[in-house]
Enzyme design. Structure first.
Site, short mmCIF file in Angstrom:
data_model
loop_
_atom_site.label_atom_id
_atom_site.label_comp_id
_atom_site.label_asym_id
_atom_site.label_seq_id
_atom_site.Cartn_x
_atom_site.Cartn_y
_atom_site.Cartn_z
N SER A 9 7.96 37.08 30.81
CA SER A 9 6.70 37.39 30.13
C SER A 9 6.79 37.39 28.62
O SER A 9 5.76 37.30 27.94
CB SER A 9 6.18 38.76 30.60
OG SER A 9 7.16 39.77 30.41
N HIS A 24 6.01 45.29 26.63
CA HIS A 24 6.06 44.16 25.71
C HIS A 24 5.81 44.55 24.26
O HIS A 24 5.00 45.43 23.98
CB HIS A 24 5.03 43.11 26.14
CG HIS A 24 5.20 42.68 27.56
ND1 HIS A 24 4.42 43.17 28.58
CD2 HIS A 24 6.09 41.83 28.13
CE1 HIS A 24 4.82 42.63 29.73
NE2 HIS A 24 5.82 41.81 29.48
N ASP A 71 2.17 46.99 25.08
CA ASP A 71 1.95 47.71 26.33
C ASP A 71 3.26 48.36 26.74
O ASP A 71 4.18 48.47 25.95
CB ASP A 71 1.37 46.79 27.42
CG ASP A 71 2.33 45.66 27.83
OD1 ASP A 71 3.53 45.72 27.48
OD2 ASP A 71 1.88 44.72 28.51
#
Length: 360
Positions: free
Chosen positions: A35, A328, A325
């Protein structure tokens, strides 16, 4: 100082490579990973729950658009592309859906939740595993050979940048960061050994399919992300997770050195994501940040007990935060990391930085 993700660059023409124009340092980028560098592949996974195709993701992206990037704006893949003078490589699954075979600007195969071996890819349809990403790249390689011929395709790929940013989820899943801990079935040493064995094979496969210039990012201090801090009452980093992330990094570098010795044309830049990001977390005010523990977007303690969602609140000034978040970094941290990977000294980017690698 800088840290995280990695990219790959490539250039081509039907009979010969295009000359690199202006500040363009490589013909194309090919990106593998998780991600930290996913630019939208998970949007195309019908069964995946690990998608970010909704507000507030993308609040600082051009046109405030949620693109599937796990960030408030751009991520490391975007910033590496910019530094190399390239457009961001498009997500492979978007090209596949469009039946496009135009891979001359590179391709991004990265998938949120993916791991070297462990990660959300272990659950059906949730993420694209590293092995599957390489299968997709095999298809791209075959298409390039068909369009260019074997010799021209190899020349094109040998000039390209192959970015690899993966391993965080393998560590997080062991220590319960992605759900129930898997540490009942193996020791942490065994987990790291499995990671090293698999990444060695995976890099060899990419090399066999034309990759020569590899920008490889180590695993960061994952124990310091809000999702791991919130697991204890004091909000401190999970030192066990950090220790084993560091152990993986220490075992990876000798593998890369061996590849350089035994594989003709293999070149690499290893970026010390761990120490760069740990420095940002521990000395956040030196970088202009005010909050290094809590997430900007989320709910609960440290905004990390529940994920960032359309129902969650998010901070007004994202530039104050290290984390967007509960897993991340913000785009500002991604930018800092990439700047270090591109132009950092040998202590951070070994044995050369990405700019020097691209110039070879």
């Amino acid at each position: 100082m800088r840290g995280f993700s990695l990219l790959i660059c490539v250039v081509i023409s039907t009979s010969q490579l295009w000359n690199l124009a202006g500040a363009q340092m490589a013909p194309a980028m090919f990106v593998f990973g998780d991600s930290l560098v996913d630019v939208g592949n998970n949007n195309y996974l019908l069964l995946s729950l690990f998608k970010v195709d909704f507000p507030h993701y993308g609040i600082d992206y051009p046109d405030q658009k949620a693109t599937g990037r796990y960030s408030n704006g751009k991520n490391s893949a975007d910033f590496i592309a910019e530094k190399l003078g390239l457009p961001s490589s498009p997500p492979y699954l978007a090209l596949a859906q469009e039946n496009s075979n135009n891979f001359f600007n590179g391709v991004n195969f990265a998938s949120g939740g993916s791991g070297i071996y462990y990660g959300l890819n272990q659950y059906f349809g949730q993420a694209v595993s590293m092995d599957q990403q390489i299968e997709y790249y095999t298809t791209v390689h075959q298409e390039l050979v068909q369009q260019l011929g074997q010799s021209a395709a190899q020349t094109f790929l040998s000039k390209s940048m192959f970015v690899v940013v993966i391993g965080s989820n393998d560590i997080l899943s062991y220590f319960g960061g992605l759900g129930p801990s898997s540490n009942k079935v193996e020791t942490p040493e065994q987990r790291v050994d499995t990671m090293i064995s698999n990444i060695t094979s995976q890099l060899q496969q990419i090399y066999n399919l034309g990759g020569r210039k590899f920008a490889i990012f180590g695993v960061g201090p994952v124990g310091c992300c809000p999702a791991m801090r919130v697991k204890n009452n004091t909000g401190v980093c999970d030192e066990a997770a950090n220790y084993w992330a560091s152990q993986y990094n220490q075992q990876l570098v000798p593998i890369l050195d061996q590849f350089k010795l035994k594989l003709d044309g293999f070149q690499f830049s290893y970026f010390d994501t761990y120490n760069v990001l740990q420095n940002v977390v521990e000395n956040s005010t030196n970088y202009g940040f005010k909050e290094s523990k809590a997430a900007c977007c989320g709910m609960g303690v440290l905004n990390a007990q529940f994920p960032c969602s359309p129902l969650a609140s998010y901070c007004g000034n994202r530039s104050d935060y290290v984390f967007w978040d509960f897993f991340h970094p913000t785009q500002d941290v991604a930018r800092i990391a990439v700047e270090a990977a591109i132009d950092g000294p040998v202590e951070l980017a070994f044995p050369m930085n990405i700019r020097q690698l691209a110039a070879l």
